[in-house]
Each structure stands twice: as structure tokens, then as C-alpha cells.
Motif scaffolding. Structure first.
Motif, PDB file in Angstrom:
ATOM      1  N   ARG A 191      -2.290  -4.545   7.941  1.00 24.41           N
ATOM      2  CA  ARG A 191      -1.115  -4.474   7.072  1.00 24.41           C
ATOM      3  C   ARG A 191      -1.467  -4.852   5.640  1.00 24.41           C
ATOM      4  N   ARG A 192      -2.328  -5.865   5.509  1.00 26.93           N
ATOM      5  CA  ARG A 192      -2.729  -6.248   4.159  1.00 26.93           C
ATOM      6  C   ARG A 192      -3.529  -5.141   3.470  1.00 26.93           C
ATOM      7  N   LEU A 193      -4.371  -4.487   4.230  1.00 26.57           N
ATOM      8  CA  LEU A 193      -5.123  -3.366   3.655  1.00 26.57           C
ATOM      9  C   LEU A 193      -4.185  -2.237   3.256  1.00 26.57           C
ATOM     10  N   ASP A 194      -3.128  -2.037   4.066  1.00 21.64           N
ATOM     11  CA  ASP A 194      -2.151  -0.998   3.700  1.00 21.64           C
ATOM     12  C   ASP A 194      -1.446  -1.346   2.384  1.00 21.64           C
ATOM     13  N   LEU A 195      -1.124  -2.642   2.219  1.00 21.99           N
ATOM     14  CA  LEU A 195      -0.501  -3.054   0.959  1.00 21.99           C
ATOM     15  C   LEU A 195      -1.455  -2.822  -0.214  1.00 21.99           C
ATOM     16  N   MET A 196      -2.711  -3.153  -0.020  1.00 22.54           N
ATOM     17  CA  MET A 196      -3.704  -2.939  -1.070  1.00 22.54           C
ATOM     18  C   MET A 196      -3.866  -1.451  -1.365  1.00 22.54           C
ATOM     19  N   ARG A 197      -3.866  -0.653  -0.289  1.00 19.41           N
ATOM     20  CA  ARG A 197      -4.005   0.794  -0.470  1.00 19.41           C
ATOM     21  C   ARG A 197      -2.809   1.352  -1.245  1.00 19.41           C
ATOM     22  N   GLY A 198      -1.606   0.858  -0.934  1.00 18.53           N
ATOM     23  CA  GLY A 198      -0.425   1.311  -1.666  1.00 18.53           C
ATOM     24  C   GLY A 198      -0.479   0.917  -3.132  1.00 18.53           C
ATOM     25  N   ALA A 199      -0.944  -0.309  -3.407  1.00 21.29           N
ATOM     26  CA  ALA A 199      -1.067  -0.749  -4.792  1.00 21.29           C
ATOM     27  C   ALA A 199      -2.085   0.097  -5.546  1.00 21.29           C
ATOM     28  N   ALA A 200      -3.200   0.408  -4.883  1.00 16.70           N
ATOM     29  CA  ALA A 200      -4.211   1.262  -5.519  1.00 16.70           C
ATOM     30  C   ALA A 200      -3.644   2.657  -5.800  1.00 16.70           C
ATOM     31  N   ALA A 201      -2.821   3.147  -4.856  1.00 12.05           N
ATOM     32  CA  ALA A 201      -2.214   4.471  -5.072  1.00 12.05           C
ATOM     33  C   ALA A 201      -1.255   4.445  -6.258  1.00 12.05           C
ATOM     34  N   ARG A 202      -0.485   3.350  -6.395  1.00 14.34           N
ATOM     35  CA  ARG A 202       0.411   3.239  -7.549  1.00 14.34           C
ATOM     36  C   ARG A 202      -0.394   3.146  -8.850  1.00 14.34           C
ATOM     37  N   GLY A 203      -1.505   2.425  -8.802  1.00 19.98           N
ATOM     38  CA  GLY A 203      -2.369   2.368  -9.979  1.00 19.98           C
ATOM     39  C   GLY A 203      -2.919   3.731 -10.329  1.00 19.98           C
ATOM     40  N   ALA A 204      -3.293   4.504  -9.311  1.00 24.27           N
ATOM     41  CA  ALA A 204      -3.795   5.854  -9.561  1.00 24.27           C
ATOM     42  C   ALA A 204      -2.711   6.731 -10.170  1.00 24.27           C
ATOM     43  N   LYS A 205      -1.457   6.518  -9.714  1.00 24.75           N
ATOM     44  CA  LYS A 205      -0.352   7.297 -10.282  1.00 24.75           C
ATOM     45  C   LYS A 205      -0.139   6.944 -11.750  1.00 24.75           C
ATOM     46  N   LEU A 206      -0.217   5.650 -12.072  1.00 24.41           N
ATOM     47  CA  LEU A 206      -0.059   5.240 -13.467  1.00 24.41           C
ATOM     48  C   LEU A 206      -1.147   5.831 -14.354  1.00 24.41           C
ATOM     49  N   THR A 207      -2.380   5.798 -13.884  1.00 24.90           N
ATOM     50  CA  THR A 207      -3.460   6.371 -14.698  1.00 24.90           C
ATOM     51  C   THR A 207      -3.287   7.879 -14.832  1.00 24.90           C
ATOM     52  N   ALA A 208      -2.776   8.521 -13.772  1.00 20.39           N
ATOM     53  CA  ALA A 208      -2.521   9.963 -13.876  1.00 20.39           C
ATOM     54  C   ALA A 208      -1.465  10.243 -14.945  1.00 20.39           C
ATOM     55  N   GLN A 209      -0.471   9.371 -15.036  1.00 15.81           N
ATOM     56  CA  GLN A 209       0.548   9.544 -16.073  1.00 15.81           C
ATOM     57  C   GLN A 209      -0.038   9.302 -17.462  1.00 15.81           C
ATOM     58  N   LEU A 210      -0.916   8.320 -17.577  1.00 13.38           N
ATOM     59  CA  LEU A 210      -1.578   8.080 -18.856  1.00 13.38           C
ATOM     60  C   LEU A 210      -2.404   9.287 -19.276  1.00 13.38           C
ATOM     61  N   LEU A 211      -3.131   9.857 -18.324  1.00  7.42           N
ATOM     62  CA  LEU A 211      -3.961  11.026 -18.632  1.00  7.42           C
ATOM     63  C   LEU A 211      -3.094  12.233 -18.961  1.00  7.42           C
TER      64      LEU A 211
END
Length: 541
Positions: A191-211
Motif C-alpha cells: 500500500r505504501r508503494l502504491d501511495l508512492m507510485r501515485g505521488a510519482a504519477a502526479r509529479g509526472a503529470k505536473l511536469t507534463a503540464q510544465l512542458l
């Protein structure tokens, strides 16, 4: 000197005309009428001609009365010596009056024309002043637009650099989460890894918006029917904005196909719909409209479209609207009027970047307390060029290799963490992986042993970047394929570096299976390894 002599009333009346005589000399007592009558006729018919009485019986009282009635002067016959001086004086006075009248007429004419000239000059000055004011306003608008463009470009350069570094971090984080997920067995750690994976996905979305804002994302423009896109997204939009908001659509029947990235335009519509939802606190109406539009006017703001033909899609709401100050900054990344934690401030920045990179524009019509309409203008597909994009071939299995041989890959990345993740993923699917920390190290490794089937090359590296390294590799080993890996997709620079199509580029952080799939595709598209190695070795000794 010309003298005309008359005796009777009729003769005098016939001769007394303006300008015909310079002076009239009249006896006071005449055979058929008197001098007073002659004076009356002269005052009536030629009042400006000097009139002098000459009489032997004219008394002082009569003379004074005659002058009161308009006579210029009088001379008695007993003193005819005065006649010459009297005539000269009368003529001089006449000339003086004439000169004065002429001067007054000229002055009046000058005044009349001067007033006309003043009125005309006033109109000219007013027109010039209006034109000047328009120029000042236009210049200020152009300067404001230039400052906005410069500010957005500066922020775009900054965000693209931040996104590149952030994507490297996300690649390491997401890659190691994936590796740990295979090793962890207890549910709590999962479950903790899933939370980390979700946070990484949100970070990837933010960088995609920046790009997207900095126009560094990689787009795949294809002919898209925006009507079909809106219809297919209706359920998603309704679930995203909630049941309290009514969705209406006005779709043009003969809508031109738009030349855009199909995935990105869906994100744009979704972003605009969510922004509209947030602007309507207690429900309202969201209207999506499509239309064919020909833009003729020159843009006054950098986000607006240039003149041309566009496919327009608008998202309108009945919400709070925007103030002029908000409108000035609405496309800046991280600028938001929402409460803390309720918005990143990247939605409209992403829309701006995508639309400008696609060759279109945006217009915003807003009224505080009444609502906002955001119109997105996208390039239309030229007539006859609206074919469907080619279907993708079957996905290659990255574990299928030539019998008896493991392909050799050279992974080049200056970031040790990213390099380790990349090498591990590729090793796990059966490749032999070598590593280099820079372009120069890669060239040295190839000089030492060029038995390599594919170069997996980071694009942004200090010193010799990926483009320079790829150019040098192609000079020495022309048949060596290169697969670029990048944290930001500078499309133009990648194309100049030889990245031929989307299959030649892998974006960080890696999507599920994308790296492995594109490596397999690159290997499948090259010549026989044995023949290439003979060629390479014969060239390099």
C-alpha cells in the motif's frame, strides 16, 4: 481730366452712378431744379462720390444744413480760389475712405478665412491628436504584449529546465518503486508503494503540464473530429464536473477536421471544463461549442490566433468570471485564484502551451459575476488531407532476440540513478547492457569495442549533449542506431539530431513498457548484426 456737364434733373439722375465720377460740383440754384435735390439724388445713387456745392447766394446756415445732409464741402463764387484746395481735399478724403473700406474688407475677408483656417487646423490637430492617441494606445498594447511574451518565454525556459531535472528524479523514483514492488510481499508495504507510485504519477503529470506550457512536449498531430471528441467525452466530463452542472453542446454539422494531437486536445477540454466547474460554486451551465472560424483581425495579445482558418472549440460557463487583473496573468504557470490545495495553476498554462505549439490560439471573453468563455482555435486540416492516421503494427515482444545472441545495448546518461534504472530494466528483459556517463565516455567505449547493437542516449547532458554525441557516432559508425531518452521533448532539436518519429524517442519518466518496446522496435528495424559488425570492424581496424 474729363468733365461731364448736366443741367436738368433727368440728365443728372442719368449721370449719377457709382464709380462714374470722382467728384460732383453742383450749383445751389439751377435752372430747372435746385442743388439740394441734386444732393438727394447723389446720396441715393452714388453716396460715396464727394459732393461740393458752389454758389454765389449760399448762406452759412444753408451751407451747414447742406453738409449735414451729406455734402462734402461748399465754395462760394466770391472765393473760387478755394475750389482747387477743396477738390483736392475731397478727393484725398475719398481715397482715404476707399482705402479704409478696402482695408476693412480685406481684414474681414482675412478674418473670415482665418476662422475657416482655424477651424480646419483645429480639425487637423484633433485628427492628429486622435491618431497619436491611437498610436500610443497601440504601442502600449504592443509593449504589454511583448512584455507578456518575454515573461512567458522566460518562465517557459525555466520550467522546461526544471521539468527535465524533475523528470530525472521521477525516473529514479518510479523505477525503484517498480523494482521494490517485485520484492515486497506484505500488504502494508504494498500500500505504501502504491501511495508512492501515485505521488510519482502526479509529479509526472505536473511536469507534463510544465512542458506543455513551455511548448517542449512531443505532439503527434493527426486529423481529429472535435465533434466526435466532445461526444465521446461527455460521460467523462459529466462525472468530472458533477451533476449540479448542466452540460450543453452546440456542434457545427460540417465541422472541418482539426490537425492536433488527439490525446492532448482531450486533456485541454477536460482542463477547461474543470476550471469552469470551479468557477460555478452552486451549479450552473457549461456549454461546449464547435465552429469553423476565419480570423481576420491582427492579434492584440500573444495567446490570440494569427489571421487564418481555424477549427474553434469553446468552453463557456455561468460562473464568477475574471477581473482584468486576473485576465492579465491567467496563462502564467502556478498562478491561481483557487484556495490552497485546490489547484496547481497549470491548467490554463498547459492549454496555452499546447495551443501555441499546435499553431493555434486562445481568446477569453469574460464578465465578472456573469461567466467566462474560452475559445480555442486549432489549425484545420487542408482539404483532401484528412486521411485517418495509419494503424499501428503489432507490439514487439522485447524478450524475443536472435537465436544464440543477446543484443548489446550502450546506455548513456549523465545521471547515475537514471542510468541504473534504465540499465536494470533492459537487463531484466534479456539485453546485455553497457553503461557510459557522458558522450565522450560513449565514444571511448565504442572505440574500444563497437560490437553494440543500439545506443540508448540521453538527450540533455552537460559537455557533449546527446545531439552532438549522436552526430559523432553517426560519422564513425553510420549504421549504428540511436534511441534518444529525454526528460523534455524539444521537438525541433530532436529532429535536427536525427530522431525520426516518435519511436526514436523515449520520454522520462518511463511509461509502462515504453522503453522496452521502443528498444525492441529499434533493433527489429536495423540490418543483420553480423553484417553490421563486419562493416564496423573493417572501418575501425
Amino acid at each position: 481730366m474729363v468733365i461731364e456737364r448736366v443741367i436738368t434733373r433727368d440728365e443728372f439722375a442719368a449721370a449719377a452712378h457709382p464709380g462714374r465720377h470722382d467728384i460732383i460740383l453742383a450749383d445751389y440754384v439751377l435752372p430747372t431744379f435746385d442743388g439740394v435735390s441734386a444732393l438727394g439724388i447723389a446720396r441715393q445713387q452714388c453716396p460715396d462720390t464727394p459732393f461740393i456745392f458752389c454758389s454765389g447766394t449760399l448762406g452759412e446756415e444753408v451751407a451747414v444744413e447742406a453738409i449735414k445732409n451729406g455734402a462734402t464741402d461748399y465754395v462760394t463764387k466770391q472765393r473760387l480760389g478755394r475750389m482747387t484746395r477743396t477738390i483736392v481735399r475731397a478727393l484725398a478724403e475719398k481715397r482715404a475712405r476707399d482705402d479704409k473700406s478696402a482695408a476693412e474688407a480685406a481684414l474681414q475677408a482675412l478674418n473670415d478665412t482665418l476662422e475657416a483656417r482655424i477651424r480646419e487646423r483645429t480639425r487637423e490637430l484633433a485628427a492628429t491628436n486622435t491618431a497619436l492617441q491611437d498610436q500610443i494606445v497601440e504601442r502600449e498594447r504592443a509593449e504589454d504584449a511583448l512584455r507578456l511574451v518575454q515573461r512567458l518565454d522566460a518562465v517557459g525556459q525555466l520550467t522546461s529546465g526544471v521539468a527535465h531535472d524533475f523528470n530525472n528524479l521521477l525516473t529514479v523514483i518510479a523505477g525503484n518503486i517498480e523494482f521494490l514492488d517485485r520484492a515486497v510481499t506484505d500488504e502494508r508495504s504494498k500500500r505504501r508503494l502504491d501511495l508512492m507510485r501515485g505521488a510519482a504519477a502526479r509529479g509526472a503529470k505536473l511536469t507534463a503540464q510544465l512542458l506543455a506550457f513551455s511548448r517542449r512536449q512531443r505532439l503527434v498531430p493527426t486529423p481529429v473530429s472535435l465533434n466526435q471528441t466532445v461526444v465521446s467525452m461527455r460521460d467523462l466530463l459529466q462525472s468530472s464536473i458533477g451533476g449540479a452542472i448542466q452540460i450543453e453542446t452546440t456542434l457545427q454539422d460540417d465541422l472541418w477536421p482539426a490537425l492536433v494531437d488527439a490525446t492532448q486536445i482531450e486533456l485541454v477540454i477536460l482542463n477547461l471544463a474543470i476550471n469552469a466547474r470551479d468557477a460555478m460554486a452552486v451549479g450552473g451551465r457549461l456549454t461546449i461549442e464547435t465552429a469553423n472560424v476565419t480570423v481576420g483581425e491582427t492579434p492584440t495579445r500573444p495567446e490570440q490566433p494569427q489571421p487564418g482558418e481555424y477549427v474553434m472549440i469553446s468552453v463557456s460557463d455561468t460562473g464568477t468570471g475574471m477581473t482584468p487583473k486576473v485576465l492579465e496573468r491567467v496563462f502564467e504557470p502556478f498562478f491561481t485564484t483557487k484556495e490552497t490545495g485546490k489547484g496547481s495553476g497549470l491548467g490554463l498554462a498547459q492549454v496555452y502551451g499546447f495551443v501555441k505549439q499546435s499553431g493555434g490560439g486562445v481568446r477569453i471573453d469574460t464578465v465578472p459575476a456573469e461567466g467566462t468563455s474560452i475559445k480555442v482555435y486549432l489549425p484545420r486540416v487542408a482539404e483532401g488531407a484528412a486521411e485517418a492516421p495509419p494503424a499501428l503494427g503489432p507490439a514487439l515482444d522485447p524478450r524475443v532476440h536472435p537465436p544464440g545472441r543477446r543484443p548489446v545495448l550502450l546506455v548513456v546518461d549523465d545521471d547515475a540513478g537514471v542510468r541504473e534504472v534504465t540499465a536494470t530494466r533492459l537487463s531484466e528483459v534479456g539485453y546485455t547492457v553497457r553503461e557510459a556517463a557522458s558522450g565522450l565516455q560513449a565514444l571511448a567505449a565504442l572505440d574500444a569495442d563497437s560490437d553494440v547493437d543500439l545506443i540508448v542516449l540521453d538527450f540533455a547532458m552537460p559537455g557533449m549533449n546527446g545531439a552532438e554525441a549522436a552526430g559523432e557516432i553517426r560519422k564513425r559508425w553510420p549504421a549504428m542506431p540511436v534511441l534518444f531518452v529525454t526528460g523534455f521533448a524539444d521537438t525541433e532539436a530532436l529532429a535536427q539530431a536525427g530522431a525520426d518519429g516518435a519511436d526514436a524517442i523515449v520520454l522520462k519518466p518511463f511509461r509502462d513498457g515504453e522503453l522496452e518496446h521502443k528498444v525492441a522496435t529499434a533493433l527489429a528495424g536495423r540490418a543483420s548484426p553480423g553484417l553490421r559488425l563486419v562493416s564496423d570492424r573493417s572501418r575501425n581496424g
